[in-house]
Write a protein that holds these residues in place. Structure first.
Motif, short mmCIF file in Angstrom:
data_model
loop_
_atom_site.label_atom_id
_atom_site.label_comp_id
_atom_site.label_asym_id
_atom_site.label_seq_id
_atom_site.Cartn_x
_atom_site.Cartn_y
_atom_site.Cartn_z
N THR A 1 0.80 -1.23 0.00
CA THR A 1 0.00 0.00 0.00
C THR A 1 0.83 1.27 0.00
N ASN A 2 2.16 1.15 0.03
CA ASN A 2 2.98 2.36 0.05
C ASN A 2 2.81 3.15 -1.23
N ASP A 3 2.47 4.43 -1.12
CA ASP A 3 2.09 5.21 -2.29
C ASP A 3 3.25 5.44 -3.26
N LYS A 4 4.47 5.44 -2.77
CA LYS A 4 5.63 5.69 -3.63
C LYS A 4 6.41 4.40 -3.97
N LYS A 5 5.86 3.25 -3.59
CA LYS A 5 6.53 1.97 -3.86
C LYS A 5 7.99 2.01 -3.38
N ARG A 6 8.16 2.42 -2.13
CA ARG A 6 9.49 2.61 -1.58
C ARG A 6 10.20 1.30 -1.25
N TYR A 7 9.44 0.22 -1.15
CA TYR A 7 10.03 -1.04 -0.74
C TYR A 7 9.84 -2.12 -1.80
N LYS A 8 10.76 -3.08 -1.79
CA LYS A 8 10.63 -4.25 -2.65
C LYS A 8 10.69 -5.50 -1.79
N LEU A 9 9.72 -6.38 -1.98
CA LEU A 9 9.63 -7.62 -1.24
C LEU A 9 9.69 -8.77 -2.24
N CYS A 10 10.64 -9.67 -2.07
CA CYS A 10 10.78 -10.77 -3.02
C CYS A 10 11.51 -11.94 -2.35
N ARG A 11 11.58 -13.06 -3.08
CA ARG A 11 12.27 -14.25 -2.61
C ARG A 11 13.74 -14.21 -3.00
N PRO A 59 16.88 -15.64 -4.58
CA PRO A 59 16.92 -16.58 -5.71
C PRO A 59 17.52 -17.93 -5.39
N GLU A 60 18.30 -18.03 -4.32
CA GLU A 60 18.96 -19.30 -4.01
C GLU A 60 18.21 -20.14 -2.98
N ASP A 61 17.80 -19.51 -1.88
CA ASP A 61 17.17 -20.31 -0.82
C ASP A 61 15.68 -20.03 -0.65
N GLY A 62 15.13 -19.07 -1.41
CA GLY A 62 13.69 -18.80 -1.37
C GLY A 62 13.21 -18.03 -0.16
N ARG A 63 14.13 -17.60 0.71
CA ARG A 63 13.72 -16.84 1.90
C ARG A 63 13.22 -15.46 1.49
N LEU A 64 12.18 -14.99 2.18
CA LEU A 64 11.60 -13.70 1.86
C LEU A 64 12.53 -12.59 2.32
N GLN A 65 12.73 -11.59 1.46
CA GLN A 65 13.63 -10.49 1.79
C GLN A 65 13.00 -9.16 1.37
N ILE A 66 13.45 -8.09 2.01
CA ILE A 66 12.89 -6.76 1.77
C ILE A 66 14.00 -5.74 1.60
#
Length: 223
Positions: A77-87, A89-96
């Motif tokens: 919901t951040n209006d400026k898309k200030r953050y990126k949340l993704c897996r 690529p190697e171990d699939g752990r969620l990162q921000i």
């Protein structure tokens, strides 16, 4: 992305603390500090690309009252898309990661260099500020301060977003600055960034114009 249910540690959007501040606002401010400026002070380890594992963030005492659901909601919901949340690529752990605004040195933020004459090279970039700083800015130029970049939006975006208290817009001649060797980059969320010259500044000679935004729009003299 998976999330904990509403019965988890986090709460719903709209919950307010003792000072009346929205819970999501408090989380966003805390994440912004941790991911942009204070990871080392908090004992958190950012990867070279600026990512932090979400499980490490939520394990920190400052974030233990929040859930994965809270983090996902704030990012979405951040209006400026200030953050990126993704897996990862190697171990699939969620990162921000914060997309820009760092005072920490982050070597790989996936910034796209702007090339003079390219289709994504804007004629101008706009830095939003406050009239109370205009005398200093006109004399000393724009400074990146303690950050790694000066932030610019594109013309037409001067009044966008929630920072509507800004009453000054400074327009930068991007091609002219590029011709003098000053670098510009586009972040993943579309913000134009520049480290400035060797002193971390954009001097007055690169200003196209300065515009008072409030109470009515008017051009300010550059000299």
């Amino acid at each position: 992305m998976e999330s904990q249910g509403r019965g988890g540690r986090g709460g719903r959007r709209g919950e307010r603390g003792r000072c009346g501040e929205d819970k999501d606002v408090r989380l966003s401010k805390s994440m912004s500090f941790a991911l942009r400026h204070g990871a080392n002070k908090l004992g958190l380890h950012l990867n070279p690309d600026g990512f932090l594992f979400v499980e490490d963030l939520l394990a920190h005492p400052q974030f233990r009252s929040y859930s994965l659901e809270d983090v996902e909601r704030v990012v979405a919901t951040n209006d400026k898309k200030r953050y990126k949340l993704c897996r990862h690529p190697e171990d699939g752990r969620l990162q921000i990661r914060a997309n820009q605004g760092h005072s920490l040195q982050v070597p790989d933020l996936e910034l796209r260099p702007v090339q003079a004459g390219s289709s994504d090279c804007p004629v101008e970039g706009v830095h939003r500020s406050y009239l109370c700083h205009w005398t200093s800015i006109r004399t000393q130029g724009l400074s990146r301060m303690n950050r790694t970049h000066i932030h610019l939006c594109l013309p037409g975006e001067e009044d966008s977003g929630k920072r509507d208290v800004c009453d000054l817009a400074i327009y930068i001649n991007v091609p002219k600055a590029l011709a003098d060797g000053i670098q510009f980059f586009l972040s993943e969320n579309g913000v134009l960034l520049t480290p400035g010259d060797t002193e971390g500044k954009l001097p007055l000679r690169y200003f196209s114009k300065a515009l008072r935004l409030k109470p009515t729009r008017s051009i300010l003299p550059l000299e």
